[in-house]
Design a protein around this motif. Structure first.
Motif, mmCIF file in Angstrom:
data_model
loop_
_atom_site.group_PDB
_atom_site.id
_atom_site.type_symbol
_atom_site.label_atom_id
_atom_site.label_comp_id
_atom_site.label_asym_id
_atom_site.label_seq_id
_atom_site.Cartn_x
_atom_site.Cartn_y
_atom_site.Cartn_z
ATOM 1 N N ASP A 42 0.802 -1.222 0.000
ATOM 2 C CA ASP A 42 0.000 0.000 0.000
ATOM 3 C C ASP A 42 0.837 1.275 0.000
ATOM 4 O O ASP A 42 0.290 2.372 0.040
ATOM 5 N N HIS A 43 2.152 1.130 -0.075
ATOM 6 C CA HIS A 43 3.022 2.301 -0.153
ATOM 7 C C HIS A 43 3.600 2.405 -1.577
ATOM 8 O O HIS A 43 4.413 1.547 -1.966
ATOM 9 N N PRO A 44 3.211 3.419 -2.334
ATOM 10 C CA PRO A 44 3.694 3.548 -3.722
ATOM 11 C C PRO A 44 5.206 3.572 -3.839
ATOM 12 O O PRO A 44 5.768 3.127 -4.850
ATOM 13 N N VAL A 45 5.890 4.069 -2.807
ATOM 14 C CA VAL A 45 7.345 4.149 -2.865
ATOM 15 C C VAL A 45 7.975 2.765 -2.972
ATOM 16 O O VAL A 45 9.064 2.605 -3.548
ATOM 17 N N VAL A 46 7.303 1.735 -2.439
ATOM 18 C CA VAL A 46 7.836 0.379 -2.530
ATOM 19 C C VAL A 46 7.808 -0.095 -3.979
ATOM 20 O O VAL A 46 8.788 -0.665 -4.477
ATOM 21 N N LEU A 47 6.696 0.136 -4.662
ATOM 22 C CA LEU A 47 6.594 -0.228 -6.078
ATOM 23 C C LEU A 47 7.667 0.494 -6.889
ATOM 24 O O LEU A 47 8.357 -0.118 -7.719
ATOM 25 N N ASP A 48 7.835 1.790 -6.626
ATOM 26 C CA ASP A 48 8.854 2.555 -7.348
ATOM 27 C C ASP A 48 10.253 2.021 -7.036
ATOM 28 O O ASP A 48 11.108 1.941 -7.928
ATOM 29 N N GLY A 49 10.472 1.656 -5.776
ATOM 30 C CA GLY A 49 11.781 1.146 -5.390
ATOM 31 C C GLY A 49 12.105 -0.180 -6.051
ATOM 32 O O GLY A 49 13.239 -0.410 -6.489
ATOM 33 N N VAL A 50 11.107 -1.061 -6.149
ATOM 34 C CA VAL A 50 11.321 -2.358 -6.805
ATOM 35 C C VAL A 50 11.636 -2.139 -8.277
ATOM 36 O O VAL A 50 12.551 -2.769 -8.829
ATOM 37 N N ARG A 51 10.895 -1.264 -8.911
ATOM 38 C CA ARG A 51 11.167 -0.966 -10.326
ATOM 39 C C ARG A 51 12.600 -0.452 -10.509
ATOM 40 O O ARG A 51 13.295 -0.828 -11.462
ATOM 41 N N LEU A 52 13.029 0.405 -9.598
ATOM 42 C CA LEU A 52 14.373 0.966 -9.674
ATOM 43 C C LEU A 52 15.425 -0.124 -9.498
ATOM 44 O O LEU A 52 16.414 -0.185 -10.236
ATOM 45 N N GLY A 89 19.286 -5.500 -1.621
ATOM 46 C CA GLY A 89 19.833 -4.704 -2.713
ATOM 47 C C GLY A 89 19.399 -5.255 -4.060
ATOM 48 O O GLY A 89 18.727 -6.289 -4.153
ATOM 49 N N ALA A 90 19.777 -4.561 -5.117
ATOM 50 C CA ALA A 90 19.361 -4.948 -6.463
ATOM 51 C C ALA A 90 19.815 -6.361 -6.806
ATOM 52 O O ALA A 90 19.050 -7.162 -7.341
ATOM 53 N N THR A 91 21.067 -6.685 -6.477
ATOM 54 C CA THR A 91 21.591 -8.022 -6.805
ATOM 55 C C THR A 91 20.802 -9.100 -6.079
ATOM 56 O O THR A 91 20.434 -10.122 -6.671
ATOM 57 N N ASP A 92 20.531 -8.875 -4.793
ATOM 58 C CA ASP A 92 19.788 -9.859 -4.009
ATOM 59 C C ASP A 92 18.362 -10.021 -4.540
ATOM 60 O O ASP A 92 17.838 -11.134 -4.597
ATOM 61 N N LEU A 93 17.720 -8.911 -4.888
ATOM 62 C CA LEU A 93 16.338 -8.970 -5.356
ATOM 63 C C LEU A 93 16.248 -9.676 -6.698
ATOM 64 O O LEU A 93 15.379 -10.525 -6.906
ATOM 65 N N VAL A 94 17.138 -9.337 -7.612
ATOM 66 C CA VAL A 94 17.145 -10.002 -8.919
ATOM 67 C C VAL A 94 17.366 -11.502 -8.751
ATOM 68 O O VAL A 94 16.653 -12.326 -9.333
ATOM 69 N N ALA A 95 18.349 -11.869 -7.934
ATOM 70 C CA ALA A 95 18.637 -13.285 -7.707
ATOM 71 C C ALA A 95 17.449 -13.994 -7.082
ATOM 72 O O ALA A 95 17.103 -15.120 -7.471
ATOM 73 N N ALA A 96 16.804 -13.336 -6.120
ATOM 74 C CA ALA A 96 15.669 -13.947 -5.441
ATOM 75 C C ALA A 96 14.507 -14.177 -6.397
ATOM 76 O O ALA A 96 13.869 -15.242 -6.370
ATOM 77 N N VAL A 97 14.216 -13.195 -7.227
ATOM 78 C CA VAL A 97 13.120 -13.338 -8.195
ATOM 79 C C VAL A 97 13.411 -14.483 -9.158
ATOM 80 O O VAL A 97 12.547 -15.326 -9.431
ATOM 81 N N ARG A 98 14.624 -14.537 -9.659
ATOM 82 C CA ARG A 98 14.987 -15.602 -10.602
ATOM 83 C C ARG A 98 14.946 -16.981 -9.940
ATOM 84 O O ARG A 98 14.487 -17.955 -10.532
ATOM 85 N N GLN A 99 15.415 -17.065 -8.723
ATOM 86 C CA GLN A 99 15.395 -18.349 -8.021
ATOM 87 C C GLN A 99 13.965 -18.777 -7.700
ATOM 88 O O GLN A 99 13.625 -19.959 -7.791
ATOM 89 N N ALA A 100 13.128 -17.815 -7.321
ATOM 90 C CA ALA A 100 11.729 -18.135 -7.033
ATOM 91 C C ALA A 100 11.043 -18.721 -8.251
ATOM 92 O O ALA A 100 10.317 -19.725 -8.169
ATOM 93 N N VAL A 101 11.279 -18.114 -9.408
ATOM 94 C CA VAL A 101 10.693 -18.620 -10.652
ATOM 95 C C VAL A 101 11.178 -20.031 -10.955
ATOM 96 O O VAL A 101 10.442 -20.860 -11.497
ATOM 97 N N SER A 102 12.416 -20.313 -10.562
ATOM 98 C CA SER A 102 12.994 -21.641 -10.811
ATOM 99 C C SER A 102 12.518 -22.691 -9.810
ATOM 100 O O SER A 102 12.906 -23.852 -9.894
ATOM 101 N N GLY A 103 11.700 -22.255 -8.847
ATOM 102 C CA GLY A 103 11.164 -23.202 -7.877
ATOM 103 C C GLY A 103 11.949 -23.303 -6.591
ATOM 104 O O GLY A 103 11.664 -24.164 -5.752
#
Length: 209
Positions: A12-22, A110-124
């Motif tokens: 519910d905080h727009p700044v979080v969405l903006d931060g994830v996009r960044l 951080g960006a590296t951790d978030l990218v890795a987490a998203v990719r790993q989540a998709v991989s199961g």
């Protein structure tokens, strides 16, 4: 996977969405396809966008994350649901883990951790920040013990804090209205609250909400 990874942010905080996009801007294979500020719009968005990953905040204006896991699963059965929270010892966290999410990340990732987490989540791969997983249950039990609330009293207070009426709480938890009233009365006594609003305020101050 050959197609882009579609991601939805429920917060519910727009700044979080903006931060994830960044944070994800340098990985063209991960695409944020939308954000939702509450449970009702989240279910509609997920059903429409069919994301691969959902980043889900612990608390929304109309629900807590544990209540939203099942509707999100129904809306998009293949989506991976990852709790995205700023609070590693929040009392609501254990219920969310028990609801069967696919991971839990802290918002200081951080960006590296978030990218890795998203990719790993998709991989199961189940993604759980080690600062969260081992601490959630003991911290919640300790806080409930400190306040004297039982688990059921806490459940009722949590629903009251989400704005639900006693009949709605009774239906959600499979209780009678009289039992819900009794749990709320007990919780008010234990937290020294004179009314519903004060009860919610004191529960929040105690770290339970």
């Amino acid at each position: 996977m050959s197609e882009d990874i579609r991601l939805v942010v429920v917060d519910d905080h727009p700044v979080v969405l903006d931060g994830v996009r960044l944070l994800l801007r340098d990985d063209p294979a991960i695409r944020v396809v939308g954000g939702a500020p509450d449970a009702a719009s989240a279910v509609r968005l997920v059903a429409r966008a069919r994301p691969h990953v959902v980043l889900l905040d612990l608390r929304l204006p109309d629900a807590v994350a544990s209540e939203l896991v099942a509707p999100l699963r129904q809306a998009a059965p293949d989506a991976r649901i990852v709790v995205f929270t700023a609070y590693r010892d929040h009392a609501a966290l254990q219920a969310t883990l028990d609801a069967g999410v696919d991971g839990c990340l802290l918002k200081d990732a951080g960006a590296t951790d978030l990218v890795a987490a998203v990719r790993q989540a998709v991989s199961g791969v189940a993604i759980f920040d080690p600062r969260v997983d081992a601490r959630a249950a003991p911290r919640m039990r300790a806080r409930l013990h400190d306040t004297g609330l039982t688990q059921r009293e806490y459940d009722v207070v949590r629903h009251a804090a989400a704005g639900r009426t006693n009949p709605e709480i009774a239906e959600q938890l499979g209780l009678t209205r009289h039992t819900v009233t009794g749990y709320l009365r007990n919780a008010m006594r234990k937290l020294n609250a004179r009314n519903r609003i004060e009860l919610i305020t004191k529960a929040a101050q105690s770290g339970l909400l």
